[in-house]
Design a protein around this motif. Structure first.
Motif, PDB file in Angstrom:
ATOM      1  N   SER A  60       0.802  -1.217   0.000  1.00 29.82           N
ATOM      2  CA  SER A  60       0.000   0.000   0.000  1.00 29.82           C
ATOM      3  C   SER A  60       0.830   1.259   0.000  1.00 29.82           C
ATOM      4  O   SER A  60       0.363   2.300  -0.424  1.00 29.82           O
ATOM      5  CB  SER A  60      -0.933   0.005   1.216  1.00 29.82           C
ATOM      6  N   ASN A  61       2.080   1.153   0.458  1.00 31.15           N
ATOM      7  CA  ASN A  61       2.947   2.327   0.471  1.00 31.15           C
ATOM      8  C   ASN A  61       4.046   2.269  -0.579  1.00 31.15           C
ATOM      9  O   ASN A  61       4.818   3.204  -0.711  1.00 31.15           O
ATOM     10  CB  ASN A  61       3.603   2.479   1.851  1.00 31.15           C
ATOM     11  N   SER A  62       4.136   1.173  -1.278  1.00 30.44           N
ATOM     12  CA  SER A  62       5.314   0.997  -2.114  1.00 30.44           C
ATOM     13  C   SER A  62       5.209   1.641  -3.484  1.00 30.44           C
ATOM     14  O   SER A  62       6.209   1.963  -4.102  1.00 30.44           O
ATOM     15  CB  SER A  62       5.594  -0.499  -2.309  1.00 30.44           C
ATOM     16  N   GLY A  63       3.994   1.761  -4.021  1.00 31.80           N
ATOM     17  CA  GLY A  63       3.848   2.240  -5.384  1.00 31.80           C
ATOM     18  C   GLY A  63       4.539   1.340  -6.382  1.00 31.80           C
ATOM     19  O   GLY A  63       4.912   1.751  -7.468  1.00 31.80           O
ATOM     20  N   CYS A  64       4.713   0.101  -6.002  1.00 30.50           N
ATOM     21  CA  CYS A  64       5.566  -0.797  -6.777  1.00 30.50           C
ATOM     22  C   CYS A  64       4.747  -1.928  -7.356  1.00 30.50           C
ATOM     23  O   CYS A  64       4.526  -2.026  -8.545  1.00 30.50           O
ATOM     24  CB  CYS A  64       6.682  -1.310  -5.877  1.00 30.50           C
ATOM     25  N   GLY A  65       4.275  -2.821  -6.515  1.00 33.03           N
ATOM     26  CA  GLY A  65       3.419  -3.896  -6.977  1.00 33.03           C
ATOM     27  C   GLY A  65       4.167  -5.012  -7.674  1.00 33.03           C
ATOM     28  O   GLY A  65       5.382  -5.142  -7.584  1.00 33.03           O
ATOM     29  N   ASP A  66       3.411  -5.832  -8.393  1.00 29.47           N
ATOM     30  CA  ASP A  66       3.956  -7.067  -8.937  1.00 29.47           C
ATOM     31  C   ASP A  66       5.005  -6.851 -10.019  1.00 29.47           C
ATOM     32  O   ASP A  66       5.857  -7.704 -10.247  1.00 29.47           O
ATOM     33  CB  ASP A  66       2.822  -7.913  -9.528  1.00 29.47           C
ATOM     34  N   SER A  67       4.961  -5.723 -10.734  1.00 32.09           N
ATOM     35  CA  SER A  67       5.844  -5.529 -11.884  1.00 32.09           C
ATOM     36  C   SER A  67       7.093  -4.724 -11.561  1.00 32.09           C
ATOM     37  O   SER A  67       7.833  -4.361 -12.463  1.00 32.09           O
ATOM     38  CB  SER A  67       5.075  -4.835 -13.009  1.00 32.09           C
ATOM     39  N   CYS A  68       7.339  -4.461 -10.284  1.00 33.81           N
ATOM     40  CA  CYS A  68       8.474  -3.638  -9.880  1.00 33.81           C
ATOM     41  C   CYS A  68       9.795  -4.278 -10.314  1.00 33.81           C
ATOM     42  O   CYS A  68      10.030  -5.454 -10.071  1.00 33.81           O
ATOM     43  CB  CYS A  68       8.446  -3.476  -8.370  1.00 33.81           C
ATOM     44  N   THR A  69      10.636  -3.508 -11.000  1.00 31.24           N
ATOM     45  CA  THR A  69      11.912  -4.021 -11.493  1.00 31.24           C
ATOM     46  C   THR A  69      13.052  -3.304 -10.776  1.00 31.24           C
ATOM     47  O   THR A  69      13.473  -2.240 -11.186  1.00 31.24           O
ATOM     48  CB  THR A  69      12.034  -3.816 -13.009  1.00 31.24           C
ATOM     49  N   CYS A  70      13.507  -3.891  -9.678  1.00 25.30           N
ATOM     50  CA  CYS A  70      14.595  -3.289  -8.904  1.00 25.30           C
ATOM     51  C   CYS A  70      15.950  -3.627  -9.498  1.00 25.30           C
ATOM     52  O   CYS A  70      16.886  -2.833  -9.423  1.00 25.30           O
ATOM     53  CB  CYS A  70      14.541  -3.765  -7.457  1.00 25.30           C
ATOM     54  N   THR A  71      16.066  -4.829 -10.059  1.00 28.24           N
ATOM     55  CA  THR A  71      17.315  -5.275 -10.668  1.00 28.24           C
ATOM     56  C   THR A  71      16.963  -5.940 -11.996  1.00 28.24           C
ATOM     57  O   THR A  71      16.492  -7.077 -12.011  1.00 28.24           O
ATOM     58  CB  THR A  71      18.058  -6.271  -9.754  1.00 28.24           C
ATOM     59  N   PRO A  72      17.124  -5.265 -13.115  1.00 24.62           N
ATOM     60  CA  PRO A  72      16.641  -5.794 -14.403  1.00 24.62           C
ATOM     61  C   PRO A  72      17.363  -7.062 -14.823  1.00 24.62           C
ATOM     62  O   PRO A  72      18.567  -7.199 -14.630  1.00 24.62           O
ATOM     63  CB  PRO A  72      16.932  -4.648 -15.377  1.00 24.62           C
ATOM     64  N   GLN A  73      16.614  -7.987 -15.400  1.00 28.03           N
ATOM     65  CA  GLN A  73      17.198  -9.228 -15.886  1.00 28.03           C
ATOM     66  C   GLN A  73      17.939  -9.010 -17.191  1.00 28.03           C
ATOM     67  O   GLN A  73      17.495  -8.232 -18.037  1.00 28.03           O
ATOM     68  CB  GLN A  73      16.115 -10.286 -16.081  1.00 28.03           C
TER      69      GLN A  73
END
Length: 353
Positions: free
Chosen positions: A5-18
């Protein structure tokens, strides 16, 4: 609190791209607002295509290395693993919470630095996967390379560029160097590269459970290594992104990308920057449902993760974490990537055999 709820990220968040997610250029980012006190950039134009295979580097001689990172002795104990704050990202598998018992172990107090990794390379001639592929992922504000070296944007995260010539010795691209960065964490290191270093040094990567236990510093069920206070309370406690992600970094904590490994205060076990700064590889295969396979009413002894998989666990978040995009700068937060992927915000620390 609802998941993410606070992340603004969700399931598609890409912190380290493949590495496998390189894609043709999409629409450019909107121009950032002008600011005299912030570092901003428009992502440059780019063209080209990614390399599809890497040469094999000669394996290092096992157990012969000179590993100089100071050690912290972590006592045996039992702790509750998983998210207790409600700030989890729904897809990451931080639940259910479950008790874990660990044997005592010894872990690096810092991430492996550029100077540490240079000793390994000097002794073995090892080539990282970023070097053998000929490219790696760089955050757009950190690119230091000719425009013709910029291959394209990562799928789902256009602030990441594939950059030809980016590697551990050239973290921003071929115009960059390690000058003044000897005590910063080495980056553009894949899981396989970290394993190669460990083999040379007679070390291993921590399990995910060991990493979380050590990061907590003796504070069971705390959100951060220092407790539950936010990271900017009474001054910055870790290196994350400040400003309007991904366009403008106000540099409130002093750093655009990596910070020296002994920046900020250590946790209760003496470990520096387990959250923020750089993601750290763990030995476990990643499965978002793994925690649900473990007992909830009795401690699991020394869990080592799933027996197999396609991606490995990363822990700790990085200098790119921001509450509006990725809130994974927490003790329990999890991420994952393919073993051959490398990027400018991931490194590692090691554990004694």
């Amino acid at each position: 609190m609802d998941d993410a709820s606070n992340s603004g990220c969700g399931d598609s968040c890409t912190c380290t791209p493949q590495r496998s997610s390189a894609a043709p250029l999409g629409m450019p980012l909107a121009a950032p607002p002008a600011s005299s006190s912030a570092l901003t950039a428009d992502p440059p134009a780019a063209s080209g295509s990614a390399s599809s295979s890497a040469a094999t580097s000669a394996p290092p001689t096992a157990g012969t290395g000179d590993h100089r990172v100071e050690q912290a002795a972590i006592p045996a104990g039992t702790f509750v693993m998983g998210d207790s704050s409600g700030d989890r990202n729904a897809a990451d598998g931080e639940l259910p919470q479950h008790p874990v018992s660990l044997s005592a172990f010894s872990i690096d107090v810092t991430s492996v630095t550029n100077d540490d990794f240079a000793r390994f390379v000097d002794a073995t001639g090892y080539l990282t996967e970023a070097e053998t592929f000929g490219n790696s992922a760089v955050f757009h504000l950190a690119v230091d390379a000719p425009k013709e070296d910029i291959m394209g944007r990562a799928a789902g995260a256009p602030w990441w560029f594939g950059v030809t010539g980016a590697d551990w010795q050239h973290p921003g691209g071929r115009n960059s160097s390690l000058e003044g960065l000897g005590d910063h964490p080495v980056v553009h290191i894949s899981f396989n590269d970290a394993e190669a270093y460990c083999a040379w040094a007679g070390r291993r990567l921590p399990t995910e459970a060991e990493w979380e236990y050590a990061s907590r510093g003796g504070l069971d069920q705390s959100k951060y290594p220092w407790g539950d206070d936010e990271m900017d309370a009474s001054g910055w406690r870790t290196n994350i992104f400040q400003g309007d992600f991904p366009r403008t970094n106000t540099l409130d904590d002093g750093y655009l990308t990596t910070a020296p490994v002994r920046s900020f205060e250590p946790n209760g076990y003496g470990l520096f920057q387990t959250v923020g700064n750089v993601w750290e590889w763990c030995s476990d295969w990643y499965d978002a449902n793994y925690y649900s396979t473990l007992a909830a009413d009795a401690p699991t002894d020394n869990p080592a993760g799933p027996s197999g998989g396609t991606v490995r666990v990363l822990r700790g978040g990085s200098y790119l974490c921001h509450i509006s995009y990725c809130n994974r700068y927490r003790n329990s937060a999890r991420s994952q990537n393919t073993p051959d992927s490398s990027m400018g915000n991931a490194g590692f620390r090691t554990v004694a055999l």
